[in-house]
Design an enzyme around this catalytic site. Structure first.
Site, PDB file in Angstrom:
ATOM      1  N   CYS A   1      -4.710   2.368  -3.705  1.00 37.39           N
ATOM      2  CA  CYS A   1      -3.475   2.905  -3.081  1.00 37.39           C
ATOM      3  C   CYS A   1      -2.290   1.978  -3.311  1.00 37.39           C
ATOM      4  O   CYS A   1      -1.426   1.816  -2.427  1.00 37.39           O
ATOM      5  CB  CYS A   1      -3.665   3.161  -1.591  1.00 37.39           C
TER       6      CYS A   1
ATOM      7  N   GLN B   1      -4.545  -5.342   6.947  1.00 31.22           N
ATOM      8  CA  GLN B   1      -5.499  -6.306   6.380  1.00 31.22           C
ATOM      9  C   GLN B   1      -5.418  -7.661   7.072  1.00 31.22           C
ATOM     10  O   GLN B   1      -6.178  -8.568   6.726  1.00 31.22           O
ATOM     11  CB  GLN B   1      -5.250  -6.486   4.875  1.00 31.22           C
TER      12      GLN B   1
ATOM     13  N   ASP C   1       2.959  -4.633   8.403  1.00 31.01           N
ATOM     14  CA  ASP C   1       1.757  -3.826   8.197  1.00 31.01           C
ATOM     15  C   ASP C   1       0.583  -4.800   8.297  1.00 31.01           C
ATOM     16  O   ASP C   1       0.318  -5.571   7.382  1.00 31.01           O
ATOM     17  CB  ASP C   1       1.850  -3.161   6.823  1.00 31.01           C
TER      18      ASP C   1
ATOM     19  N   HIS D   1       0.864  -1.180   0.000  1.00 27.47           N
ATOM     20  CA  HIS D   1       0.000   0.000   0.000  1.00 27.47           C
ATOM     21  C   HIS D   1       0.909   1.242   0.000  1.00 27.47           C
ATOM     22  O   HIS D   1       2.013   1.187   0.544  1.00 27.47           O
ATOM     23  CB  HIS D   1      -0.825  -0.058   1.296  1.00 27.47           C
TER      24      HIS D   1
ATOM     25  N   LYS E   1     -10.685  -1.032  10.240  1.00 24.72           N
ATOM     26  CA  LYS E   1     -10.816  -2.236   9.410  1.00 24.72           C
ATOM     27  C   LYS E   1     -11.156  -3.460  10.262  1.00 24.72           C
ATOM     28  O   LYS E   1     -11.301  -4.565   9.755  1.00 24.72           O
ATOM     29  CB  LYS E   1      -9.517  -2.480   8.635  1.00 24.72           C
TER      30      LYS E   1
HETATM   31  N1  PLP Z   1      -1.729  -0.936   4.704  1.00 29.45           N
HETATM   32  C1  PLP Z   1      -2.680  -1.656   4.109  1.00 29.45           C
HETATM   33  C2  PLP Z   1      -2.344  -3.042   3.628  1.00 29.45           C
HETATM   34  C3  PLP Z   1      -3.954  -1.142   3.944  1.00 29.45           C
HETATM   35  O1  PLP Z   1      -4.895  -1.864   3.353  1.00 29.45           O
HETATM   36  C4  PLP Z   1      -4.227   0.172   4.398  1.00 29.45           C
HETATM   37  C5  PLP Z   1      -5.546   0.781   4.176  1.00 29.45           C
HETATM   38  O2  PLP Z   1      -6.227   0.475   3.218  1.00 29.45           O
HETATM   39  C6  PLP Z   1      -3.209   0.873   5.028  1.00 29.45           C
HETATM   40  C7  PLP Z   1      -1.969   0.301   5.163  1.00 29.45           C
HETATM   41  C8  PLP Z   1      -3.425   2.254   5.560  1.00 29.45           C
HETATM   42  O3  PLP Z   1      -4.338   2.218   6.614  1.00 29.45           O
HETATM   43  P1  PLP Z   1      -4.929   3.565   7.227  1.00 29.45           P
HETATM   44  O4  PLP Z   1      -5.448   4.362   6.062  1.00 29.45           O
HETATM   45  O5  PLP Z   1      -6.012   3.107   8.139  1.00 29.45           O
HETATM   46  O6  PLP Z   1      -3.826   4.256   7.934  1.00 29.45           O
END
Ligand code: PLP
Length: 399
Positions: A357, A196, A193, A116, A219
């Site tokens: 993203c 998900q 990270d 992401h 999420k």
């Molecule tokens: N990493 C992953 C794999 C994600 O799916 C997301 C959000 O879609 C993020 C990071 C960023 O999360 P946040 O926007 O809640 O900070």
């Protein structure tokens, strides 16, 4: 289950709402919505500094939420749970507070093609500040990481490996155990990270042995604007502070400031108190159902929907690893994802379209974006049936 989620009882464009945009954010159960209401009606106060009833009540609930979150992640201590705005802030925190101190010119940071933007850009910014270099693990044609190339990328120059546990765009579940073991063998730290992963997989940070783990409450059935950064104690203690301000200090004079102990060192200013308390309520909701049951339900939907979608002419799936979460990324020949998204919305169905993203991943796949349907505990096979009919109708109209 759907009746536990008030928002899902509404109609959209005259149709029952079917919400398949869960990888972006999922809906909140009534227990979480009520907790937010209760907080502002009965508890609201600033925390940690007060001598009065409400200050103590808010502090107790906030710190109890930290304890709960620590158990949810299998952390050794609650002081290793740092509340942040979400995964994005957690990554930025580590990039500045760890990266600026421990990563220098010609050191290397390894990420992957699946990341992401929030797990790419903070590291690029760090590289710009320090002269470090970014290395990228490629994927194969079913959207899995190439672990052989990963092993070749690792060296004594590698200071950090930052990888998503589960890909938001393709759903691939990465072999993080191997990633962590190999990174540690060259002395690198690992940031997972977990944005998900936390909604679908049982996480135990001690068993994983990751150095950092982050997720976002929104999420995992919780509110937006709140999330968690877990770190190993020695690593967090060795890091610089991130934001300066109230709460993160021990003593302040104009000449010198000393910093507070963990976790307050990384929680400058008045935090999202209500968000933290409501997040713990969301984690309780997950625990009451059992994350394994949630995963099983979503996997059943994934299999059911994938099989039915295969019958649609011109269907291409992106990300077909056997080891994936409840995410289906797809394109239908000759149809722009946005047009499909709008037509499905007219039928009350919410999916996500676009690059999710993950522009570098889309570049690799040589596409602009995909349509993405992603499942949560409240989705049903009946909803999938309606989705398939709606897809067929949209194809007839758009082709
Ligand atoms: N990493 C992953 C794999 C994600 O799916 C997301 C959000 O879609 C993020 C990071 C960023 O999360 P946040 O926007 O809640 O900070």
């Amino acid at each position: 289950m759907k009746q536990n989620f008030p928002i899902l009882s509404q109609k959209v464009n005259g149709k029952e709402l079917i919400y398949f945009d869960n990888a972006a954010t999922c809906q909140k159960p009534i227990s979480v919505v009520q907790k937010i209401d209760e907080y502002y009606q009965e508890t609201n106060s600033n925390i940690h500094r007060g001598a009065h009833f409400l200050a103590n009540k808010a502090t107790e609930e906030y710190e109890a939420a930290r304890e709960y979150t620590a158990k949810f992640l299998g952390a050794e201590k609650s002081s290793l749970i740092n509340f942040v705005r979400g995964t994005t802030e957690a990554i930025n925190l580590v990039a500045y507070a760890f990266g600026d101190k421990f990563i220098g010119k010609d050191d290397e940071i390894i990420i992957s093609e699946l990341e992401h933007h929030s797990n790419i850009v903070p590291w690029q910014m760090l590289c710009e500040r320090t002269g470090a270099k970014l290395r990228v693990i490629p994927i194969n044609d079913i959207g899995e990481l190439n672990y052989e190339v990963y092993a070749e990328l690792l060296s004594e120059k590698t200071k950090l490996v930052s990888i998503n546990y589960v890909s938001n765009a393709l759903g691939t579940i990465n072999d993080v155990e191997t990633i962590i073991e190999k990174a540690h063998a060259v002395g690198a730290k690992v940031f997972l990270d977990g944005a998900q992963a936390a909604p679908h997989l049982k996480v135990n940070v001690q068993e994983l042995d990751c150095d950092f783990f982050a997720f976002s409450a929104h999420k995992v059935y919780g509110p937006t604007g709140i999330g968690v950064l877990y770190g190993k104690e020695d690593v967090l203690n060795a890091m610089n502070p991130f934001h300066g301000g109230g709460e993160m200090i021990e003593t302040v004079t104009f000449e010198k400031t000393t910093y507070n102990k963990l976790p307050y060192k990384f929680e400058a200013g008045t935090p999202n108190i209500c968000g933290v308390i409501a997040m713990a309520e969301a984690l309780k909701f997950v625990d009451e159902i059992g994350i394994e049951n949630i995963a099983k339900h979503e996997n059943d939907l994934l299999e059911y929907a994938t099989e039915k979608m295969q019958t649609i002419e011109g269907m291409t799936f992106y990300g077909t690893s056997k080891n994936k979460s409840g995410v289906i990324s797809f394109l239908i020949d000759g149809i722009h994802p946005y047009d499909l998204g709008v037509l499905l919305d007219k039928q009350g169905i919410a999916i996500r379209t676009g690059h999710h993203c993950t522009q570098p991943l889309m570049n690799k796949l040589q596409i602009e974006g995909t349509c993405r349907a992603s499942f949560a505990i409240y989705n049903t096979k009946e909803e999938v049936d309606v989705f398939i009919k709606a897809l067929n109708r949209a194809v007839l109209m758009l082709k």
